[in-house]
Design an enzyme around this catalytic site. Structure first.
Site, PDB file in Angstrom:
ATOM      1  N   VAL A  18       9.194  -2.556  -2.507  1.00  0.00           N
ATOM      2  CA  VAL A  18      10.300  -2.885  -1.858  1.00  0.00           C
ATOM      3  C   VAL A  18      11.190  -3.938  -2.890  1.00  0.00           C
ATOM      4  CG1 VAL A  18      10.909  -4.532   0.119  1.00  0.00           C
ATOM      5  CG2 VAL A  18       8.881  -3.438   0.305  1.00  0.00           C
ATOM      6  N   ASP A  52      -1.227  -3.273  12.057  1.00  0.00           N
ATOM      7  CA  ASP A  52      -1.603  -3.764  10.536  1.00  0.00           C
ATOM      8  C   ASP A  52      -0.892  -5.248  10.612  1.00  0.00           C
ATOM      9  OD1 ASP A  52      -2.742  -4.006   8.075  1.00  0.00           O
ATOM     10  OD2 ASP A  52      -0.814  -2.773   7.106  1.00  0.00           O
ATOM     11  N   THR A  97       0.807  -0.990  -0.080  1.00  0.00           N
ATOM     12  CA  THR A  97       0.052   0.047  -0.243  1.00  0.00           C
ATOM     13  C   THR A  97       0.643   1.296  -0.111  1.00  0.00           C
ATOM     14  OG1 THR A  97      -1.168  -1.257   1.409  1.00  0.00           O
ATOM     15  CG2 THR A  97      -2.117   0.994   1.122  1.00  0.00           C
TER      16      THR A  97
HETATM   17  N1  ADP Z   1      12.992  -6.759   5.006  1.00  0.00           N
HETATM   18  C1  ADP Z   1      12.357  -7.546   4.061  1.00  0.00           C
HETATM   19  N2  ADP Z   1      12.866  -8.423   3.662  1.00  0.00           N
HETATM   20  C2  ADP Z   1      12.273  -9.192   2.636  1.00  0.00           C
HETATM   21  N3  ADP Z   1      11.146  -8.828   1.968  1.00  0.00           N
HETATM   22  C3  ADP Z   1      10.374  -7.743   2.572  1.00  0.00           C
HETATM   23  C4  ADP Z   1      11.149  -7.180   3.571  1.00  0.00           C
HETATM   24  N4  ADP Z   1      10.391  -5.979   4.082  1.00  0.00           N
HETATM   25  C5  ADP Z   1       9.215  -5.861   2.954  1.00  0.00           C
HETATM   26  N5  ADP Z   1       9.423  -7.059   2.274  1.00  0.00           N
HETATM   27  C6  ADP Z   1       8.318  -7.521   1.278  1.00  0.00           C
HETATM   28  O1  ADP Z   1       7.597  -6.495   0.561  1.00  0.00           O
HETATM   29  C7  ADP Z   1       6.337  -6.715   0.943  1.00  0.00           C
HETATM   30  C8  ADP Z   1       5.758  -5.282   1.331  1.00  0.00           C
HETATM   31  O2  ADP Z   1       6.593  -4.635   2.425  1.00  0.00           O
HETATM   32  P1  ADP Z   1       5.745  -3.761   3.475  1.00  0.00           P
HETATM   33  O3  ADP Z   1       6.875  -3.538   4.496  1.00  0.00           O
HETATM   34  O4  ADP Z   1       4.776  -4.808   4.229  1.00  0.00           O
HETATM   35  O5  ADP Z   1       5.182  -2.567   2.898  1.00  0.00           O
HETATM   36  P2  ADP Z   1       3.785  -2.168   2.489  1.00  0.00           P
HETATM   37  O6  ADP Z   1       3.664  -0.921   3.488  1.00  0.00           O
HETATM   38  O7  ADP Z   1       3.823  -1.826   1.255  1.00  0.00           O
HETATM   39  O8  ADP Z   1       2.741  -3.325   2.798  1.00  0.00           O
HETATM   40  C9  ADP Z   1       6.239  -7.489   2.080  1.00  0.00           C
HETATM   41  O9  ADP Z   1       5.109  -8.093   2.190  1.00  0.00           O
HETATM   42  C10 ADP Z   1       7.323  -8.423   1.600  1.00  0.00           C
HETATM   43  O10 ADP Z   1       6.897  -9.308   0.535  1.00  0.00           O
END
Ligand code: ADP
Ligand code: MG
Length: 350
Positions: free
Chosen positions: A43, A153, A39
């Site tokens: 990443v 969340d 959202t």
């Molecule tokens: N440190 C990390 N290592 C590997 N994958 C990550 C990491 N942080 C996020 N991701 C991947 O990116 C996706 C989105 O990141 P997230 O931090 O949940 O952001 P958003 O707010 O966009 O949901 C996660 O569901 C995961 O698949």
């Protein structure tokens, strides 16, 4: 971006660097492939060209912020940099893009997230594996709650796992700090499936209990290998909860009838708790834990500490050791890099 350094090592010690405010540029990172787009940001899996380390690089979207980064976000990031726990994703530093409006979070890289893992797995997790994941989730959450942070969340796409079986809570706090006003988000963007009943009914006091409700949903999802309460609207979400747990009332949840949105819904009368029917094979201790996590009254709901003490984790099958978790194929890296063609994970955007 001068006067602005968030290197973890530089937080307390490296005063010289702090004064000069050198904040590394994102150019020092080689983007390898996109692993997620949720959202709030994109990443990437990336390589730190200075240390050769593989990291996750999260671009933080701040479309609506015209005057740089909001102070609440600065506070949040500073706070997150200080958090250190094996079950919390490590925020290593913050780096800047070419423009003030782009900043990136550099995080420890985790090979899996539970959402894409669940989606791609051939066989469901065993109960011992589910316990192992949940125990780690609760351990991380206990630490967060003790640090006065409510995640707000929690869901499977925000839980990461390393190839060593270590579960890490990710994406915490940021959703709120970096969000545009909540009104602008459509219910389709913000996930409903893990949302506690008090939030659905308009309670403005957000306690750690909202995270515990989400833990109940996650535990049930891992056990059943499918989401427990996949509502597609707020009204349907409330209805699903009531179908599963029965209609709440003033006796079991004092204050319920005064919640702002109670009058807006015609809450159906359903007197039964159907958890046992949904999980007929689950032990008494397992059902007790689920019911404790699904207490309607947030004040009576299990805390992380309560849950960790549950006999469910002490009876057979015992939680497996994290190191004994199988390693899974790295599905996210199979996607073409930078094309935007990766399939959206349906669990991350219900
Ligand atoms: N440190 C990390 N290592 C590997 N994958 C990550 C990491 N942080 C996020 N991701 C991947 O990116 C996706 C989105 O990141 P997230 O931090 O949940 O952001 P958003 O707010 O966009 O949901 C996660 O569901 C995961 O698949
Ligand atoms: Mg997320």
């Amino acid at each position: 971006m001068t006067g602005f350094c968030w290197r973890k090592s530089g937080l307390l010690g490296d005063m010289e660097e702090d004064r000069l405010g050198r904040c590394r540029s994102v150019k020092e990172f080689e983007k390898l492939n996109r692993i997620g787009e949720g959202t709030y940001g994109i990443v990437y899996r990336a390589r730190d060209t200075k240390s050769n380390e593989i990291v996750a690089l999260k671009k933080v979207r701040m479309d609506k912020e015209k005057d740089g980064i909001p102070i609440s976000s600065l506070r949040e990031i500073t706070l997150l940099l200080k958090l250190r726990h094996p079950n919390i994703v490590e925020l290593k530093e913050v780096v800047v893009g070419n423009h003030l409006e782009s900043i990136f979070l550099v995080m420890g890289y985790c090979e899996q997230d539970l959402a894409s893992l669940l989606e791609n797995m051939q066989t469901p997790f065993s109960e011992a594996q589910v316990k192992c994941i949940c125990f780690q989730l609760l351990t991380g959450l206990q630490y967060l709650h003790e640090s006065f942070i409510v995640h707000r969340d929690l869901k499977v796409s925000n839980l990461l796992m390393t190839d060593k079986g270590c579960v890490k809570i990710a994406d915490f706090g940021l959703a709120r700090a970096f969000s545009t006003p909540a009104k602008q988000m459509t219910p389709k963007v913000v996930t409903l499936w893990y949302r506690a009943p008090e939030l659905l009914l308009g309670s403005t006091t957000q306690t750690t209990a909202i995270d515990m409700w989400a833990v109940g949903c996650i535990l049930a999802e891992l056990l059943a290998h499918k989401p427990l309460l996949p509502g597609s609207s707020e009204i349907q979400q409330i209805d699903l909860i009531i179908q599963l747990l029965g209609t709440p009332n003033e006796n079991i949840w004092p204050g319920f009838s005064k919640l702002p949105l109670v009058g807006q819904y015609t809450v159906r009368k359903q007197p039964y708790n159907n958890l046992k029917h949904k999980f007929p094979w689950l032990s008494e201790a397992g059902l007790r834990l689920l019911n404790f996590l699904f207490m309607y009254d947030p004040k009576k709901r299990a805390t992380a500490e309560d849950s960790l003490a549950s006999s469910y984790f002490k009876e057979k099958p015992l939680p497996c050791e994290p190191q004994l978790m199988p390693t899974f194929p790295h599905h996210r890296n199979k996607r073409a890099s930078g094309t935007g063609a990766e399939s959206q994970c349906k669990r991350s955007k219900p």
